[in-house]
Each structure stands twice: as structure tokens, then as C-alpha cells.
Write an enzyme that holds these catalytic residues in place. Sequence first.
Site, mmCIF file in Angstrom:
data_model
loop_
_atom_site.group_PDB
_atom_site.id
_atom_site.type_symbol
_atom_site.label_atom_id
_atom_site.label_comp_id
_atom_site.label_asym_id
_atom_site.label_seq_id
_atom_site.Cartn_x
_atom_site.Cartn_y
_atom_site.Cartn_z
ATOM 1 N N ARG A 1 1.025 4.926 4.561
ATOM 2 C CA ARG A 1 0.137 3.887 4.019
ATOM 3 C C ARG A 1 0.737 2.491 4.066
ATOM 4 O O ARG A 1 0.012 1.508 3.962
ATOM 5 C CB ARG A 1 -0.215 4.250 2.581
ATOM 6 C CG ARG A 1 -0.943 5.553 2.522
ATOM 7 C CD ARG A 1 -0.884 6.144 1.157
ATOM 8 N NE ARG A 1 -1.883 5.622 0.266
ATOM 9 C CZ ARG A 1 -1.867 5.808 -1.042
ATOM 10 N NH1 ARG A 1 -0.876 6.495 -1.597
ATOM 11 N NH2 ARG A 1 -2.805 5.322 -1.799
ATOM 12 N N GLN B 1 -3.998 0.685 7.260
ATOM 13 C CA GLN B 1 -4.807 0.383 6.067
ATOM 14 C C GLN B 1 -6.291 0.738 6.197
ATOM 15 O O GLN B 1 -6.869 1.273 5.265
ATOM 16 C CB GLN B 1 -4.579 -1.058 5.640
ATOM 17 C CG GLN B 1 -3.149 -1.159 5.150
ATOM 18 C CD GLN B 1 -2.800 -2.410 4.398
ATOM 19 O OE1 GLN B 1 -3.653 -3.247 4.153
ATOM 20 N NE2 GLN B 1 -1.539 -2.523 4.047
ATOM 21 N N ASP C 1 -6.752 4.431 5.295
ATOM 22 C CA ASP C 1 -6.126 4.924 4.064
ATOM 23 C C ASP C 1 -7.171 5.540 3.132
ATOM 24 O O ASP C 1 -7.653 4.916 2.191
ATOM 25 C CB ASP C 1 -5.384 3.766 3.385
ATOM 26 C CG ASP C 1 -4.615 4.218 2.153
ATOM 27 O OD1 ASP C 1 -4.703 5.416 1.804
ATOM 28 O OD2 ASP C 1 -3.939 3.377 1.541
ATOM 29 N N SER D 1 -6.352 5.831 -0.712
ATOM 30 C CA SER D 1 -6.644 4.650 -1.533
ATOM 31 C C SER D 1 -8.139 4.485 -1.757
ATOM 32 O O SER D 1 -8.574 4.178 -2.869
ATOM 33 C CB SER D 1 -6.087 3.387 -0.871
ATOM 34 O OG SER D 1 -4.691 3.380 -0.972
ATOM 35 N N TYR E 1 6.066 5.519 -3.733
ATOM 36 C CA TYR E 1 5.743 6.671 -4.577
ATOM 37 C C TYR E 1 6.800 6.870 -5.666
ATOM 38 O O TYR E 1 7.911 6.357 -5.570
ATOM 39 C CB TYR E 1 5.663 7.946 -3.733
ATOM 40 C CG TYR E 1 4.476 7.969 -2.802
ATOM 41 C CD1 TYR E 1 3.221 8.347 -3.260
ATOM 42 C CD2 TYR E 1 4.612 7.595 -1.472
ATOM 43 C CE1 TYR E 1 2.125 8.360 -2.401
ATOM 44 C CE2 TYR E 1 3.516 7.611 -0.616
ATOM 45 C CZ TYR E 1 2.279 8.000 -1.092
ATOM 46 O OH TYR E 1 1.194 8.008 -0.254
HETATM 47 P P1 NAD Z 1 -0.029 8.406 -6.635
HETATM 48 O O1 NAD Z 1 -1.445 8.873 -6.650
HETATM 49 O O2 NAD Z 1 0.969 9.113 -5.827
HETATM 50 O O3 NAD Z 1 0.487 8.379 -8.144
HETATM 51 C C1 NAD Z 1 -0.205 7.640 -9.146
HETATM 52 C C2 NAD Z 1 0.813 6.946 -10.013
HETATM 53 O O4 NAD Z 1 1.475 7.920 -10.830
HETATM 54 C C3 NAD Z 1 1.916 6.215 -9.260
HETATM 55 O O5 NAD Z 1 1.868 4.842 -9.571
HETATM 56 C C4 NAD Z 1 3.188 6.884 -9.738
HETATM 57 O O6 NAD Z 1 4.276 5.979 -9.862
HETATM 58 C C5 NAD Z 1 2.759 7.411 -11.086
HETATM 59 N N1 NAD Z 1 3.622 8.456 -11.642
HETATM 60 C C6 NAD Z 1 4.164 9.528 -11.014
HETATM 61 N N2 NAD Z 1 4.913 10.250 -11.881
HETATM 62 C C7 NAD Z 1 4.808 9.641 -13.076
HETATM 63 C C8 NAD Z 1 5.343 9.902 -14.356
HETATM 64 N N3 NAD Z 1 6.134 10.959 -14.582
HETATM 65 N N4 NAD Z 1 5.053 9.060 -15.352
HETATM 66 C C9 NAD Z 1 4.259 7.974 -15.148
HETATM 67 N N5 NAD Z 1 3.719 7.659 -13.962
HETATM 68 C C10 NAD Z 1 3.991 8.488 -12.935
HETATM 69 O O7 NAD Z 1 0.028 6.865 -6.284
HETATM 70 P P2 NAD Z 1 -0.902 6.050 -5.313
HETATM 71 O O8 NAD Z 1 -2.008 5.453 -6.066
HETATM 72 O O9 NAD Z 1 -1.233 6.918 -4.182
HETATM 73 O O10 NAD Z 1 0.042 4.878 -4.872
HETATM 74 C C11 NAD Z 1 1.365 5.152 -4.500
HETATM 75 C C12 NAD Z 1 1.988 3.919 -3.973
HETATM 76 O O11 NAD Z 1 1.518 3.631 -2.684
HETATM 77 C C13 NAD Z 1 1.779 2.668 -4.800
HETATM 78 O O12 NAD Z 1 3.000 1.969 -4.864
HETATM 79 C C14 NAD Z 1 0.810 1.881 -4.008
HETATM 80 O O13 NAD Z 1 0.934 0.495 -4.230
HETATM 81 C C15 NAD Z 1 1.289 2.250 -2.626
HETATM 82 N N6 NAD Z 1 0.266 1.971 -1.656
HETATM 83 C C16 NAD Z 1 0.589 1.110 -0.671
HETATM 84 C C17 NAD Z 1 -0.352 0.776 0.259
HETATM 85 C C18 NAD Z 1 -0.006 -0.180 1.329
HETATM 86 O O14 NAD Z 1 1.108 -0.604 1.415
HETATM 87 N N7 NAD Z 1 -0.963 -0.538 2.122
HETATM 88 C C19 NAD Z 1 -1.621 1.336 0.211
HETATM 89 C C20 NAD Z 1 -1.915 2.231 -0.811
HETATM 90 C C21 NAD Z 1 -0.950 2.526 -1.744
#
Ligand code: NAD
Length: 404
Positions: free
Chosen positions: A120, A126, A129, A132, A227
Amino acid sequence: MKVAVVKETGPAERRVALVPEVVAKLRSAGHEIQVERGAGASAFFPDEAYSDAGATLIGPDQLSEADAILMVGRPDASQIGRMRAGQAVFGLLAPLTDPELVSRLAQAGVTAVSLDLIPRTLPRAQPMDALSSQANIAGYKAALLAATAFGRFFPLLITAAGTARPAKVLVLGTGVAGLQAIGTARRLGAVVSAYDVRPETRTEVESLGATFVELTSVGSASGTGGYARALTDAERASQQAELADHITKHDVVITTAQVPGRRPPLLVTSAALKAMAAGSVLVDMGASALGGNVEGSAPGETIVTDNGVTIIGADTLPSTMAAASSAMYARNVSSLLTYMIKDGAFTVDLDDELVAGVVITRDGAVIHPALTKAGPAGGPAPEPASSPAPDPAPSPTPPAANGD
Ligand code: NAD
């Protein structure tokens, strides 16, 4: 290329992989589109809309004619039985938690492409994705569900009949879904706090007008690729105990925490639930057959505890907004499909980091490094989804998060 869209068979699945608007775009790019009859019905896209967009309606037995099969979820045994070796199959296949499905796809000889493994952080990924796009919808709907189940107002309301204080909402996990839940709860007028084990999310939380909750007993658990890593037993116990104090001070808790390829971390224990006030509401987006973020939550079920706390196991939220989620998914999957078509032919270029990140099986073999014995970056292979261990020790992250 001949591209087929299946009618989904997953429980509670109402989405469809292509919507008529995207069918028309693929048609004008020269592709032939086949849509299984009824595929879009539960997302409010009737067969006629697909025909009008230039698709041919087919029965399930004709799926094997296509070069690529598009789906949202995972194929069932009968769908795999109808696949043809050499066909490409696109979906949110969740291969890290379903090794059995991966080996069945390999045995079928298909090129399986899993959108949930997209790297991602690559800018060119993007538009593809799907994690997201679907998490955004889920976070929005989680806040609405919470507001509906809560027996009081979310906003401050001053009326001749009295004043209602705003609801206090706590969002646990502030990735894509959590941030959308914060924004939606704020727009409804709630006072929102949020916590994530990745402290770098504080800025985003605060920019949405919420307060970031900092725990003193657990440090950062940022993995790589954005992550979180799984916590150790000691970290988990400290986190649960300290979170309990915050949880009891809130009316509504929305949990969204995930660690890729693992059982969702348990954040709200039964002790915390017992200390919550009657009428409190929890929406557990981590609810799964292996357990969720909330102790005792069950996917697809709403439970009211003895002390009057409502726990909603919200595992299929994107499906509850099937028209919107299908439209977004259709753009994601069609972007990935067209990215993999070179000179009119479906091409698997494993030298391309994006392609290598999503292709899990090919020519009868499992080829993705996160699924082969070596695991990513030489790490251990992922544990099977049936692992009974709750919230086990750190394991390989998906390709986007290589080398935890
Ligand atoms: P995810 O669905 O994997 O997890 C959701 C959230 O749960 C995360 O923020 C994670 O830190 C949190 N989490 C996990 N264990 C936990 C715990 N024990 N206690 C509290 N919180 C906990 O996450 P996501 O929404 O898929 O996003 C993951 C990452 O990917 C983020 O940093 C997001 O910004 C990034 N991302 C980047 C892009 C990009 O660069 N284009 C696009 C989408 C997402």
C-alpha cells in the site's frame, strides 16, 4: 481479454466485484466482460444494468471461459471446481489466515491475485488499495451503528425539555477505519478520544478534533510498512489493564485494531466490560471466528451483557453498504487488472514489486514469500488461522510490512 464477474457466495456478502460503470470503461478499453446472472442484485445493480453497459450475462458453468475471474471475497469449493488452470482469479483472498484455500487455488492451477496483499505504500498502488477503500466504509458505518444502538444523543443538545450532554466515544486502533470512525462520530457531535499502539497516529487523530489517549505502560509497537506488530504477553496484559480505566469513562467504544495475518488483538477484557455503565455500546470491527478486540464478541451478532452493555460484532460492515463498497472495489480491482495487462495480455511480471506483492499462486505452486515455508525476509511461516493461541507472539507481516 475476457473478464468474468462471479456472484459472491460468502455469508452476508452483498458486494459485487464490478459495477456497470466500470464494466463500460473496461468495454471501451476493448475487454469482453461476462457477469454471472444476479451478481450485482444485492448491491442494487440489476442484470439489465450490466447488459446495458455491454456485459454478457452468463451462468456459473461459463466462468471457465474467462481469462480472469473477478470477485470480492474468496471462492468456495464449487467455484474453485469450475476454475481452469491458467486463469487469473482476483479477490480479497485473506491468504495469510487461510492456508487451506491457498493450497486449493494452487492445486487448481490458477494465478491467484490477492488484493489484500497490495504493497500500500507504493504510490502507484493507491488506486488499487481495496483494504483502504473498504476500511473507510467500515469505519463510517461503525460510528453510525454505534449512534443507532446508543440510547442517548451523540451531540450536545440544549432544548426546552433539558440539556443532553454529548456522548463520549473512544476509538481503539486509528488506521484507515479508525480515523473514519473518529471523523464520523465527530460530525455527529460526540466528544471523541482515540488510542493506537502506533504513537505516530497522534497527529492524524488530533487533526480530526479528537484527543489522543497515551498509555504509560506500553510503548510503541510500530512495525514496518505502517502496520503494528503483535504485542508480547506482558505488553498485552499491561495494555488491557490500563485501557480498562479509559474504557469505563466512555459511553461508546469502537474497536478497529488489526495485526496483519494474526488474530485481532484483545483490547477490551470482560473485567473492563463489567465496569462499564449500563447503556454503553461497543462496536467490535475486529470480531472474527478466532475472537475479536472485545472479549466475548461474536461476528455478526449483537450481545447485551448482564450489566446492560451492548456489544456489536461488526465484521461485515462494507457489505452493509454494498452499492458504495462495490463501486470503490470495482475501481480498485479494475485498476489492478489493467495494470497487469501488457500489450493486451494478462502478464505476471514478478520483477515488479507490486505484482510480486499480490500474486500468491501460479502454475500449480504457492509462490508468495509470505506463504512459502521461508516466510518473508527469511522469517517464520505464518501460523494457521485455526491457531487456538489468543493474540500470539509476533509473526511475519505481509509484504507491505516486510521484516517486522
Ligand atoms: P490495520 O487495519 O492493519 O490496523 C488498524 C489499526 O490497529 C492500526 O492503526 C494498528 O496500529 C492498530 N493496532 C494494532 N494492534 C493494536 C493494539 N494492540 N492496540 C491498539 N491499536 C492496535 O491498519 P490499516 O488501517 O490497514 O492501516 C495500516 C497502515 O497502513 C497505516 O499506517 C496506514 O496509514 C497505512 N496505509 C498507508 C497507505 C499509503 O501509504 N498509501 C494506504 C493505506 C494505509
